[in-house]
Design a protein around this motif. Structure first.
Motif, PDB file in Angstrom:
ATOM      1  N   THR A  59       0.826  -1.195   0.000  1.00 54.80           N
ATOM      2  CA  THR A  59       0.000   0.000   0.000  1.00 54.80           C
ATOM      3  C   THR A  59       0.869   1.258   0.000  1.00 54.80           C
ATOM      4  O   THR A  59       2.105   1.185   0.034  1.00 54.80           O
ATOM      5  N   ASP A 118     -13.688  -4.615   0.537  1.00 57.20           N
ATOM      6  CA  ASP A 118     -12.950  -3.881  -0.494  1.00 57.20           C
ATOM      7  C   ASP A 118     -12.452  -4.762  -1.629  1.00 57.20           C
ATOM      8  O   ASP A 118     -11.921  -4.242  -2.627  1.00 57.20           O
ATOM      9  N   ALA A 148     -10.647  -3.947  -5.501  1.00 58.08           N
ATOM     10  CA  ALA A 148      -9.179  -3.932  -5.485  1.00 58.08           C
ATOM     11  C   ALA A 148      -8.551  -4.901  -6.480  1.00 58.08           C
ATOM     12  O   ALA A 148      -7.331  -4.915  -6.615  1.00 58.08           O
ATOM     13  N   ALA A 200      -4.800   0.823  -6.246  1.00 57.12           N
ATOM     14  CA  ALA A 200      -4.936   0.383  -4.853  1.00 57.12           C
ATOM     15  C   ALA A 200      -3.600   0.043  -4.214  1.00 57.12           C
ATOM     16  O   ALA A 200      -3.477   0.027  -2.988  1.00 57.12           O
ATOM     17  N   LEU A 255      -7.337   3.927   0.485  1.00 57.98           N
ATOM     18  CA  LEU A 255      -6.111   3.128   0.480  1.00 57.98           C
ATOM     19  C   LEU A 255      -4.875   3.961   0.141  1.00 57.98           C
ATOM     20  O   LEU A 255      -3.763   3.594   0.526  1.00 57.98           O
TER      21      LEU A 255
END
Length: 437
Positions: free
Chosen positions: A153, A167, A171, A178, A417
Motif C-alpha cells: 500500500t 474492499d 481492489a 490500490a 487506500l
C-alpha cells in the motif's frame, strides 16, 4: 528520461536494461527513475519513500496506464512464487509472473485455470488489474479467478484482501490505483484437454442469424474479421474434451469451411507461432492461448483497442460496426469477436453483464487510428460500451463514469487506500478525480 538501475540516485536492485517504452512502442514512459526490486522488502522501501510510483508488469498495455513522473517499478524481479494447494484447488503466484511461467506446473498437479488470454506472455497481476480476458460464453475474465491478493500500500505496508473483505471487489481490477500487487491466489479447476479447430469464410448474414449460437458453439470461440468483406475470415473453436473420444469435426459449420491447415489470425503471417490447430488434442494451457509462449507473436508493431457491450446487444453492436467498416478496415490488421461471462468486480468491463468483446489490432499509426476510435465509440454508444482499460480509447471521463455502477465506490476506495496519492498518475487524475485522498 528514465535512468537505469545503478545510476547514482537509483539503488541497484537488479541489473536489467532500463525500461523506457511499452511493448508496442507507442508510449514512452515519463518516469524519473526505474526500479526492479528483487525482494518485497525492497519494494516496500521504494513505495514508502516515493511521492509517486507506478507498477509495470509485462508492458502489454497500449495507453499510459502504467506511466508516472516519479518511480516506475517493475515487479518482474520479485522472487518467483508458485504454491499449489491441491486440497483447496488454488495456486498462489508472484504478481510479476507471466502465465506461461506457472501454468505448466499447475497442469502437472492435475489442475487448471478456467481460462487464459490469447497471449501467455502477459503478467498475471497486470492482466487482472486491467480486466483482461479470454473467451467463452461461460468463462469470466482472468481476474474472476482471483481469490486473494497481497499488495504493497501507499505507506509501504502489506495488505492482504480476500473475497470476504468488503474492499476486495474493488481492489482486483484496480488499474494499479490500490497498490502494487506482490502475489495473487487463483482458483483452479480439474485439469482438462482442449482441441482447436479453425474454420474459414463464415458469412456475416449467417452470424447475424445465429449470433449467440455461433459464439456458444465451443468452450472458447474467437471470430477474426478484417471488416473488409461480408465474411468472418476465421472462426477459431476451442473445444474442451470430456470423457471418451471426441467426435470428428464436420467439414462445415454455420456455412464456414474447415481450414486445411494451421492459420494465423493476421492474414499473411506465419502460423508456426500459433498454438496447435487441426483438432490435435492437448492440455488447456497449450491450446487456450492463441500463441505459443516460446514465440513473440509480433514485434509490437501494432496498436490495440477493445470494446465491451452486453451480450444481448452483441448482434446489434456487430451491425453498427459493419455499417462503418469502410472507416475501420484501412487502418486495421485484424479484428476479433469474443464472449465473456459476467462478474462482480467493480471496474471489470464484464461487471454485471454477460459480454461480447470487439477487439481491434491496428496498424501502428496513432494519428490515423484515433479518429476511427471516435467513430467506433459513437457507433457503439447506444449499447453503453465500455473500453478495455489497458488499450486505446478516446472516451471522456464523464461518459465513462456513467458506465459503471460502482465507479464512485472505486474512487472512495482508492482515496482510502492511497490518501497521499502515491499511485495516482495522469490517467487516474483524468478518469477518477474523486479518488484523490
Amino acid at each position: 528520461m528514465l535512468q537505469p538501475p545503478g545510476s547514482p540516485d537509483v539503488p541497484r536492485d537488479r541489473a536489467i536494461p532500463p525500461v523506457t517504452r511499452n511493448w508496442a512502442g507507442n508510449i514512452t514512459f515519463n518516469a524519473a527513475r526505474v526500479h526492479t526490486p528483487s525482494s518485497v522488502e525492497r519494494l516496500r522501501e521504494i513505495v514508502a519513500g516515493s511521492g509517486s510510483v507506478r507498477a509495470l508488469g509485462s508492458g502489454h498495455s497500449f495507453n499510459a496506464i502504467a506511466d508516472t513522473h516519479g518511480d516506475l517499478v517493475s515487479v518482474a524481479g520479485l522472487p518467483r512464487i508458485v504454491e499449489i494447494d491441491q486440497g483447496a484447488a488454488t495456486v498462489t503466484v508472484s504478481g510479476g509472473l507471466r502465465f506461461a511461467e506457472f501454468t505448466g506446473a499447475v497442469h502437472r498437479a492435475g489442475l487448471a485455470l478456467h481460462n487464459l488470454g490469447s497471449l501467455p506472455h502477459i503478467s498475471v497481476a497486470g492482466a487482472c488489474a486491467t480486466g483482461t480476458h479470454g473467451s467463452g460464453a461461460a468463462n469470466g475474465t482472468l481476474a474472476s479467478a482471483v481469490r486473494a491478493l497481497e499488495l504493497v500500500t501507499a505507506d509501504g505496508e502489506l495488505l492482504v484482501l480476500d473475497r470476504d473483505d468488503a474492499d476486495f471487489a474493488g481492489a482486483v481490477v484496480a488499474l494499479g490505483a490500490a497498490g502494487i500487487v506482490t502475489r495473487m491466489t487463483l482458483d483452479l479447476v480439474p485439469a482438462y484437454d482442449v482441441r482447436q479447430w479453425v474454420y474459414e469464410g463464415l458469412p456475416y448474414e449467417r452470424l447475424r442469424e445465429r449470433f449467440d449460437e455461433v459464439l456458444s458453439s465451443a468452450y472458447s470461440v474467437s471470430l477474426f474479421t478484417s471488416w473488409r468483406t461480408e465474411r468472418i475470415e476465421l472462426m477459431w473453436l476451442k473445444e474442451r474434451i470430456g470423457d471418451g473420444d471426441p467426435d470428428p469435426a464436420p467439414d462445415r459449420r454455420f456455412g464456414a469451411v474447415r481450414a486445411d491447415g494451421p492459420r494465423h489470425p493476421v492474414p499473411g503471417m506465419d502460423p508456426s507461432t500459433c498454438t496447435e490447430q487441426s483438432g490435435v488434442t492437448g492440455p488447456w494451457h497449450e491450446r487456450l492461448p492463441h500463441f505459443r509462449p516460446e514465440f513473440t507473436p509480433s514485434n509490437g508493431e501494432e496498436l490495440q483497442s477493445e470494446y465491451f457491450v452486453a451480450r444481448e446487444d452483441g448482434r446489434a453492436a456487430f451491425d453498427a460496426l459493419a455499417r462503418i467498416r469502410e472507416r475501420i478496415s484501412p487502418v486495421l490488421q485484424i479484428g476479433e469477436i469474443r464472449t465473456v461471462a459476467a462478474d462482480g468486480l467493480w471496474l471489470s468491463p464484464a461487471y454485471g453483464r454477460d459480454t461480447v468483446a470487439f477487439h481491434f489490432t491496428w496498424h501502428p499509426d496513432t494519428a490515423a487510428v484515433t479518429p476511427v476510435l471516435d467513430a467506433i465509440e459513437d457507433a457503439l454508444a447506444p449499447f453503453e460500451v465500455r473500453p478495455h482499460w489497458g488499450k486505446l480509447f478516446t472516451m471522456g471521463p464523464e461518459r465513462l463514469a456513467g458506465l459503471y455502477e460502482r465507479y464512485a465506490d472505486f474512487e472512495a476506495l482508492t482515496a482510502k487506500l492511497d490518501p497521499r496519492g502515491v499511485f495516482r498518475n495522469d490517467l487516474l487524475e483524468r478518469y477518477f478525480p474523486g479518488g484523490r485522498g
